[in-house]
Design an enzyme around this catalytic site. Structure first.
Site: not given
Ligand code: DHE
Length: 562
Positions: A50, A53-54, A104, A340, A382
């Site tokens: 949770c 998102c929350h 939700m 984000h 995104h």
């Molecule tokens: Fe990410 C980038 C946050 C879930 C893979 N992700 C980012 C960034 C943020 C973020 C703030 C930018 C960072 C930066 O550029 O400085 N991501 C979050 C979350 O809050 C979220 C929704 C839930 C969590 O609990 O993390 C989340 N993200 C995921 C995944 O489930 C992904 C698909 C698989 C994984 O590895 O966890 C994932 N996020 C990525 C990737 C990037 C990313 C591969 C970098 C992209 C790029 O090309 O720079």
């Protein structure tokens, strides 16, 4: 349904599992009581399912406020009240079980009936406040494994480092360094849990990887076998890191942002020695105080000694000037909630970031330090870092995909190049929405490519989640090919969907690497495509290849090529 996938994507906020002391709050008199055991179980579920998102304090972000009682002033001046206590046990159980029209998701296929009932009780109690994490805590966590004077003075391995890929092995808490030329795994290093991103130092020598658990690891690519040379824990829950990329500051500083506590840490670039911790708590763009404004994306400017630090809950974009860390100057730019991820335009003067809950893209002009535009786009943008190319009709554009809409949005970006002057009237407008499918996370192209790639790993259809779409940039009316990456991999069928995620180019722009994000225990793969023919060139697989997600090509990441 889409939102459900998004929530599942936001699941693993691991922070409190690693926290020993949490400030327990007094329960409201009319809240259901929980035994210590039940509370511990609910807390675990909350943080795993949770909090993404929350929010940890349940103030709401992508999801609704989940405090027992809240009140706020409406636009017409009236006071609105609500809260989980007012909703009550039955209604809460229904919301958690079946979801709502408001977005939700239903959890009846994820949680048992007992767990749903437990969660309904838990959220009627006041949220516990996780502990703070001070400069002293950060400093005490800091470890130099190989001191700078014991490190090589030149590259000691024969690898073509420019074309090395740093690959997140999400669920094993590791990063694989894969040679882009030979496709061999050169090293697998132990890192923090579920590394989120890798970023490069200005020189391209050091890789910085940030775990969701706040552990930042520094990898030296010059070593005979690249390995971690320093580590620090920047918080309990983190997502972002970058380095100082302005001329004269090569490899000098690093910055990492945390979700909890909401703050960022500035460190020495080659040792990770913490230099300063800065809190991001403060006022939202709506003028309300927020106690949990998490640090989302961070990027490093090449035209100024500055980082762009995006604060999710406040919607404030900070330009942090690192030329004088003791007397830190910060420009605070109002944009929209909740910030984000994002990336540079082709000129690297403008930074474009998704304000996903507002369905907007905010563009910052880093040359003048002001907001250049707030652009309305389709639901839940995104971009990852986005993708830049020259549109046949509208000139330079930056692209973002959407989690919640079936389009890829193209936004016209300004250019000083005279040959693009005729496109000025389109700047900061959405010039095209390319038809795609919902559930997209990342888009990518390369200056040397004629193709544009977009994934759709969060699409509810297995077939689409396992596929990517490719457009020929000369004709963007429809994809030129839909590629089922899971089928191309030749891996055996598994129960878990093998989500095709995060296209990344090789340094020369001739190959595209796609991860197959499979089950926690399944051997998976990265499928490498020839960008010209769109045919499989190589399937990189290994028993250690578990849950590969983000891949970061050294040269492209170092120079922000996307
Ligand atoms: Fe990410 C980038 C946050 C879930 C893979 N992700 C980012 C960034 C943020 C973020 C703030 C930018 C960072 C930066 O550029 O400085 N991501 C979050 C979350 O809050 C979220 C929704 C839930 C969590 O609990 O993390 C989340 N993200 C995921 C995944 O489930 C992904 C698909 C698989 C994984 O590895 O966890 C994932 N996020 C990525 C990737 C990037 C990313 C591969 C970098 C992209 C790029 O090309 O720079």
């Amino acid at each position: 349904m889409m939102y459900k996938k998004l929530l599942k994507y936001a699941l693993p906020a691991l922070l409190p599992l690693s926290m020993s002391s949490v400030l327990a709050q007094q329960a409201p008199a009319d809240a259901p009581t929980l035994s210590a055991e039940e509370k511990a179980q609910a807390k675990k579920i909350y943080f795993e399912r949770c909090a993404g998102c929350h929010g940890v304090l349940r103030k709401g972000a992508t999801g609704k406020n989940l405090e027992p009682h809240w009140s706020k002033k409406a636009k017409d001046g009236s006071i609105q009240e609500g809260g989980t206590l007012k909703l009550g046990q039955n209604r809460l159980e229904k919301i958690i079980g079946y979801g709502t029209e408001g977005g939700m998701v239903n959890f009846d296929d994820i949680l048992t009936k007992e767990e749903i009932s437990l969660m309904a009780k838990y959220i009627q109690n006041t949220p516990d406040v996780p502990p703070e994490y001070s400069f002293k805590d950060t400093l005490e966590s800091w470890k130099v494994i190989v001191p700078v004077d014991k490190r090589p003075t030149k590259q000691m391995n024969p690898f073509n480092l420019k074309n090395m890929f740093s690959v997140t092995l999400r669920d094993t808490g590791e990063v694989a360094l894969i040679d882009g030329d030979t496709k061999e795994i050169r090293s697998i290093v132990k890192t923090g849990y579920a590394v989120h991103i890798s970023r490069l130092s200005k020189s391209g020598r050091y890789v910085y990887v940030i775990g969701r658990d706040g552990r930042l690891s520094l990898i030296d690519l010059w070593m005979e076998k690249p390995a971690v040379v320093a580590e620090v824990k920047v918080g309990f829950d983190a997502r972002s890191v970058d380095t100082s990329k302005f001329k004269g500051y090569d490899d000098k500083y690093a910055i990492a942002g945390s979700y909890w506590p909401p703050q960022y840490v500035i460190m020495d670039g080659d040792t990770l020695k913490p230099l300063k911790v800065v809190s991001t708590r403060g006022m939202t763009v709506d003028g309300e105080y927020h106690p949990e404004p998490r640090v989302a994306s961070i990027v490093s400017s090449e035209i100024k000694p500055e980082w762009v630090v995006n604060i999710k809950e406040t919607g404030q974009i900070l330009l942090v000037d690192y030329s004088d860390i003791k007397n830190l100057k910060t420009t605070t730019i109002e944009s929209a909630k909740f910030l984000h991820d994002g990336g540079w335009d082709a000129s690297k003067r403008y930074f474009l970031v998704a304000a996903n809950a507002s369905n907007k893209i905010a563009a910052v002009d880093t040359k003048v330090g002001k907001l250049a535009a707030l652009i309305d786009v389709a639901k839940l943008p995104h971009p990852g870092r986005g993708a830049n190319f020259v549109h046949p009709k509208y000139g330079p554009v930056w692209a973002t995909g959407h989690l919640g809409a079936d389009v890829v949005t193209l936004i016209s970006t300004p250019s000083d190049d005279k040959k693009f002057a005729k496109y000025k009237e389109h700047n900061w407008k959405v010039v095209q929405e390319m038809k795609h499918v919902p559930g997209n996370l990342f888009v990518k192209t390369h200056p040397k490519s004629k193709h544009f790639w977009a994934d759709s790993p969060q699409n509810p259809e297995k077939d689409l989640a396992e596929s990517v779409a490719v457009w020929d940039m000369a004709d963007l009316s429809k994809p030129t090919k839909i590629i089922n990456v899971a089928k191309d991999s030749g891996l055996p069928e598994t129960k878990a969907t093998k989500r095709a995620v995060h296209p990344e180019y090789s340094a020369d722009g001739k190959e595209v690497w796609i991860s197959l994000w499979g089950g926690k225990a399944d051997q998976s793969a990265i499928v490498v495509y020839d960008d010209a023919t769109l045919k499989v060139k190589k399937v990189i697989t290994d028993p250690k290849m578990i849950t590969p997600t983000g891949k970061f090509n050294v040269y492209n990441t170092q120079h922000d090529i996307y």
